[in-house]
Design a protein around this motif. Structure first.
Motif, PDB file in Angstrom:
ATOM      1  N   VAL A 173      -8.821   0.595   6.978  1.00 48.25           N
ATOM      2  CA  VAL A 173      -9.207  -0.368   8.014  1.00 48.25           C
ATOM      3  C   VAL A 173     -10.269   0.277   8.898  1.00 48.25           C
ATOM      4  O   VAL A 173     -10.035   1.327   9.501  1.00 48.25           O
ATOM      5  N   GLY A 174     -11.443  -0.342   8.978  1.00 47.77           N
ATOM      6  CA  GLY A 174     -12.529   0.267   9.740  1.00 47.77           C
ATOM      7  C   GLY A 174     -13.510  -0.732  10.281  1.00 47.77           C
ATOM      8  O   GLY A 174     -13.172  -1.896  10.532  1.00 47.77           O
ATOM      9  N   HIS A 175     -14.738  -0.278  10.433  1.00 53.71           N
ATOM     10  CA  HIS A 175     -15.762  -1.023  11.155  1.00 53.71           C
ATOM     11  C   HIS A 175     -17.018  -1.222  10.297  1.00 53.71           C
ATOM     12  O   HIS A 175     -17.324  -0.413   9.419  1.00 53.71           O
ATOM     13  N   ASN A 176     -17.746  -2.275  10.607  1.00 52.90           N
ATOM     14  CA  ASN A 176     -19.065  -2.448  10.017  1.00 52.90           C
ATOM     15  C   ASN A 176     -20.050  -1.529  10.720  1.00 52.90           C
ATOM     16  O   ASN A 176     -19.823  -1.154  11.875  1.00 52.90           O
ATOM     17  N   PRO A 177     -21.169  -1.150  10.069  1.00 50.95           N
ATOM     18  CA  PRO A 177     -21.595  -1.628   8.745  1.00 50.95           C
ATOM     19  C   PRO A 177     -20.976  -0.881   7.579  1.00 50.95           C
ATOM     20  O   PRO A 177     -21.059  -1.338   6.439  1.00 50.95           O
ATOM     21  N   ALA A 178     -20.344   0.260   7.823  1.00 52.49           N
ATOM     22  CA  ALA A 178     -19.862   1.088   6.712  1.00 52.49           C
ATOM     23  C   ALA A 178     -18.784   0.397   5.893  1.00 52.49           C
ATOM     24  O   ALA A 178     -18.805   0.446   4.659  1.00 52.49           O
ATOM     25  N   ILE A 179     -17.817  -0.268   6.560  1.00 52.55           N
ATOM     26  CA  ILE A 179     -16.690  -0.838   5.836  1.00 52.55           C
ATOM     27  C   ILE A 179     -17.119  -2.000   4.948  1.00 52.55           C
ATOM     28  O   ILE A 179     -16.500  -2.271   3.918  1.00 52.55           O
ATOM     29  N   GLY A 180     -18.192  -2.694   5.321  1.00 53.71           N
ATOM     30  CA  GLY A 180     -18.725  -3.744   4.465  1.00 53.71           C
ATOM     31  C   GLY A 180     -19.622  -3.174   3.379  1.00 53.71           C
ATOM     32  O   GLY A 180     -19.563  -3.588   2.219  1.00 53.71           O
ATOM     33  N   GLY A 181     -20.439  -2.193   3.743  1.00 57.43           N
ATOM     34  CA  GLY A 181     -21.368  -1.605   2.784  1.00 57.43           C
ATOM     35  C   GLY A 181     -20.686  -0.860   1.664  1.00 57.43           C
ATOM     36  O   GLY A 181     -21.190  -0.819   0.538  1.00 57.43           O
ATOM     37  N   ILE A 182     -19.514  -0.270   1.951  1.00 54.61           N
ATOM     38  CA  ILE A 182     -18.828   0.520   0.925  1.00 54.61           C
ATOM     39  C   ILE A 182     -18.396  -0.354  -0.246  1.00 54.61           C
ATOM     40  O   ILE A 182     -18.316   0.108  -1.385  1.00 54.61           O
ATOM     41  N   CYS A 183     -18.138  -1.632   0.015  1.00 54.41           N
ATOM     42  CA  CYS A 183     -17.718  -2.541  -1.052  1.00 54.41           C
ATOM     43  C   CYS A 183     -18.844  -2.749  -2.055  1.00 54.41           C
ATOM     44  O   CYS A 183     -18.610  -2.820  -3.269  1.00 54.41           O
ATOM     45  N   SER A 184     -20.076  -2.842  -1.564  1.00 58.42           N
ATOM     46  CA  SER A 184     -21.229  -2.983  -2.455  1.00 58.42           C
ATOM     47  C   SER A 184     -21.560  -1.662  -3.130  1.00 58.42           C
ATOM     48  O   SER A 184     -21.950  -1.629  -4.305  1.00 58.42           O
ATOM     49  N   PRO A 189       0.820  -1.217   0.000  1.00 59.17           N
ATOM     50  CA  PRO A 189       0.000   0.000   0.000  1.00 59.17           C
ATOM     51  C   PRO A 189       0.852   1.265   0.000  1.00 59.17           C
ATOM     52  O   PRO A 189       1.929   1.306   0.600  1.00 59.17           O
ATOM     53  N   ASP A 190       0.367   2.288  -0.668  1.00 56.64           N
ATOM     54  CA  ASP A 190       0.999   3.597  -0.603  1.00 56.64           C
ATOM     55  C   ASP A 190       0.619   4.304   0.694  1.00 56.64           C
ATOM     56  O   ASP A 190       1.345   5.185   1.162  1.00 56.64           O
ATOM     57  N   LEU A 191      -0.517   3.904   1.266  1.00 56.55           N
ATOM     58  CA  LEU A 191      -1.002   4.504   2.509  1.00 56.55           C
ATOM     59  C   LEU A 191      -1.959   3.534   3.180  1.00 56.55           C
ATOM     60  O   LEU A 191      -2.750   2.863   2.510  1.00 56.55           O
ATOM     61  N   ILE A 192      -1.866   3.429   4.498  1.00 58.79           N
ATOM     62  CA  ILE A 192      -2.832   2.661   5.295  1.00 58.79           C
ATOM     63  C   ILE A 192      -3.504   3.648   6.233  1.00 58.79           C
ATOM     64  O   ILE A 192      -2.844   4.235   7.098  1.00 58.79           O
ATOM     65  N   ILE A 193      -4.797   3.831   6.066  1.00 62.05           N
ATOM     66  CA  ILE A 193      -5.537   4.708   6.973  1.00 62.05           C
ATOM     67  C   ILE A 193      -6.463   3.839   7.811  1.00 62.05           C
ATOM     68  O   ILE A 193      -7.225   3.025   7.285  1.00 62.05           O
ATOM     69  N   THR A 194      -6.386   4.000   9.114  1.00 58.86           N
ATOM     70  CA  THR A 194      -7.147   3.157  10.016  1.00 58.86           C
ATOM     71  C   THR A 194      -7.961   3.976  11.004  1.00 58.86           C
ATOM     72  O   THR A 194      -7.566   5.084  11.387  1.00 58.86           O
ATOM     73  N   SER A 195      -9.072   3.426  11.418  1.00 59.86           N
ATOM     74  CA  SER A 195      -9.809   3.973  12.554  1.00 59.86           C
ATOM     75  C   SER A 195      -8.888   3.960  13.764  1.00 59.86           C
ATOM     76  O   SER A 195      -7.992   3.124  13.878  1.00 59.86           O
ATOM     77  N   SER A 196      -9.116   4.886  14.678  1.00 63.72           N
ATOM     78  CA  SER A 196      -8.263   4.954  15.868  1.00 63.72           C
ATOM     79  C   SER A 196      -8.736   4.050  16.999  1.00 63.72           C
ATOM     80  O   SER A 196      -8.091   4.000  18.048  1.00 63.72           O
ATOM     81  N   ALA A 197      -9.841   3.325  16.824  1.00 63.66           N
ATOM     82  CA  ALA A 197     -10.247   2.344  17.828  1.00 63.66           C
ATOM     83  C   ALA A 197      -9.168   1.268  17.919  1.00 63.66           C
ATOM     84  O   ALA A 197      -8.585   0.865  16.908  1.00 63.66           O
ATOM     85  N   ILE A 198      -8.892   0.788  19.143  1.00 66.95           N
ATOM     86  CA  ILE A 198      -7.752  -0.100  19.373  1.00 66.95           C
ATOM     87  C   ILE A 198      -7.786  -1.344  18.484  1.00 66.95           C
ATOM     88  O   ILE A 198      -6.760  -1.755  17.935  1.00 66.95           O
ATOM     89  N   ARG A 199      -8.946  -1.961  18.312  1.00 67.16           N
ATOM     90  CA  ARG A 199      -9.014  -3.191  17.522  1.00 67.16           C
ATOM     91  C   ARG A 199      -8.656  -2.945  16.057  1.00 67.16           C
ATOM     92  O   ARG A 199      -8.075  -3.812  15.395  1.00 67.16           O
ATOM     93  N   ALA A 200      -8.994  -1.772  15.535  1.00 71.20           N
ATOM     94  CA  ALA A 200      -8.643  -1.435  14.159  1.00 71.20           C
ATOM     95  C   ALA A 200      -7.157  -1.089  14.047  1.00 71.20           C
ATOM     96  O   ALA A 200      -6.474  -1.515  13.113  1.00 71.20           O
ATOM     97  N   LEU A 201      -6.660  -0.321  15.029  1.00 71.53           N
ATOM     98  CA  LEU A 201      -5.240   0.029  15.047  1.00 71.53           C
ATOM     99  C   LEU A 201      -4.360  -1.215  15.073  1.00 71.53           C
ATOM    100  O   LEU A 201      -3.368  -1.309  14.343  1.00 71.53           O
ATOM    101  N   HIS A 202      -4.716  -2.148  15.934  1.00 69.19           N
ATOM    102  CA  HIS A 202      -3.906  -3.357  16.078  1.00 69.19           C
ATOM    103  C   HIS A 202      -3.943  -4.185  14.802  1.00 69.19           C
ATOM    104  O   HIS A 202      -2.927  -4.731  14.362  1.00 69.19           O
ATOM    105  N   THR A 203      -5.117  -4.296  14.191  1.00 69.24           N
ATOM    106  CA  THR A 203      -5.246  -5.026  12.924  1.00 69.24           C
ATOM    107  C   THR A 203      -4.352  -4.397  11.858  1.00 69.24           C
ATOM    108  O   THR A 203      -3.610  -5.098  11.157  1.00 69.24           O
TER     109      THR A 203
END
Length: 228
Positions: free
Chosen positions: A172-183, A46-60
């Motif tokens: 890297v993020g959370h449902n439902p948005a991160i799943g819905g954006i793919c559709s 990746p040229d950039l990884i942007i993640t939610s700041s919630a711990i579970r997303a950061l760690h992932t």
């Protein structure tokens, strides 16, 4: 050509802490490790990884970045924590301008789980502050994220990101948005998007701002879909 890989955080522990502060479970850590190994085997960088700041997303994000030797490409964005589907779509189109959720280089300091730390996080206070202010003030460029004991300026990571030449971005993020954006942005529906799933979309565009939804020619071709 632009490619975006949408990743849902791996499985988190349940109970005991605020939602924002929940760490990955052992199963979640193993799944994130396997995903990182898979992406490395495919030669994805990746040229950039942007993640939610919630711990579970950061760690992932950190586990995946470790596998790809991309720990200096992670930027944390608080607004991804509870972004709506439409907010996330606008965010994708804003990558060219680096004005995320209305703020220029609006990134923050974090200490990922299991890494070096400066002081304990007050996750409840952070979460309350975030809920009361949708667009917090940008932190100074001197603030840094701590990743594998290497101090990295999160603001500098975004500032140095060349959107024009970038070909691959991880979000890297959370449902439902991160799943819905793919559709929403892809040519195919994604019915289920469990923890640690990844969906890669390829867009025949020169700018992220040209990305449109599934009803147009500039929607994304699915190049990867993997669920645990």
């Amino acid at each position: 050509m632009k490619r975006i890989y949408f990743i849902r955080h791996a499985e988190a522990q349940s109970g005991g802490k605020s939602d924002f502060e929940r760490a990955l479970s052992q199963v979640g850590e193993l799944c994130a490790i396997k995903l990182g190994e898979k992406l490395r085997s495919l030669g994805l960088m990746p040229d950039l990884i942007i993640t939610s700041s919630a711990i579970r997303a950061l760690h992932t994000a950190q586990i995946i970045a470790n596998a790809l030797d991309a720990t200096k490409k992670i930027a944390s964005l608080r607004e991804l924590y509870d972004a709506s589907l439409w907010d996330l779509a606008k965010f994708v189109r804003s990558l060219d301008e680096k004005r995320f959720f209305g703020c220029s280089v609006n990134v923050e300091k974090y200490n990922a789980v299991g890494l070096s730390s400066e002081k304990p996080r007050d996750a409840n206070a952070e979460n309350s502050a975030f809920k009361s202010a949708k667009i917090p003030a940008s932190i100074s460029e001197n603030n840094a994220i701590s990743c594998n004991n290497v101090e990295i300026s999160s603001a500098d990571i975004v500032r140095n990101f060349n959107a024009a030449s970038a070909e691959c971005v991880f979000i890297v993020g959370h449902n439902p948005a991160i799943g819905g954006i793919c559709s929403l942005l892809g040519k195919k529906e994604v019915d289920k998007f469990p923890p640690c799933s990844i969906c890669g979309l390829e867009f025949d565009v020169h700018k992220f701002s040209d990305i449109t939804d599934h009803s147009t020619d500039h929607s994304g071709k699915m190049v990867m879909l993997q669920c645990p």
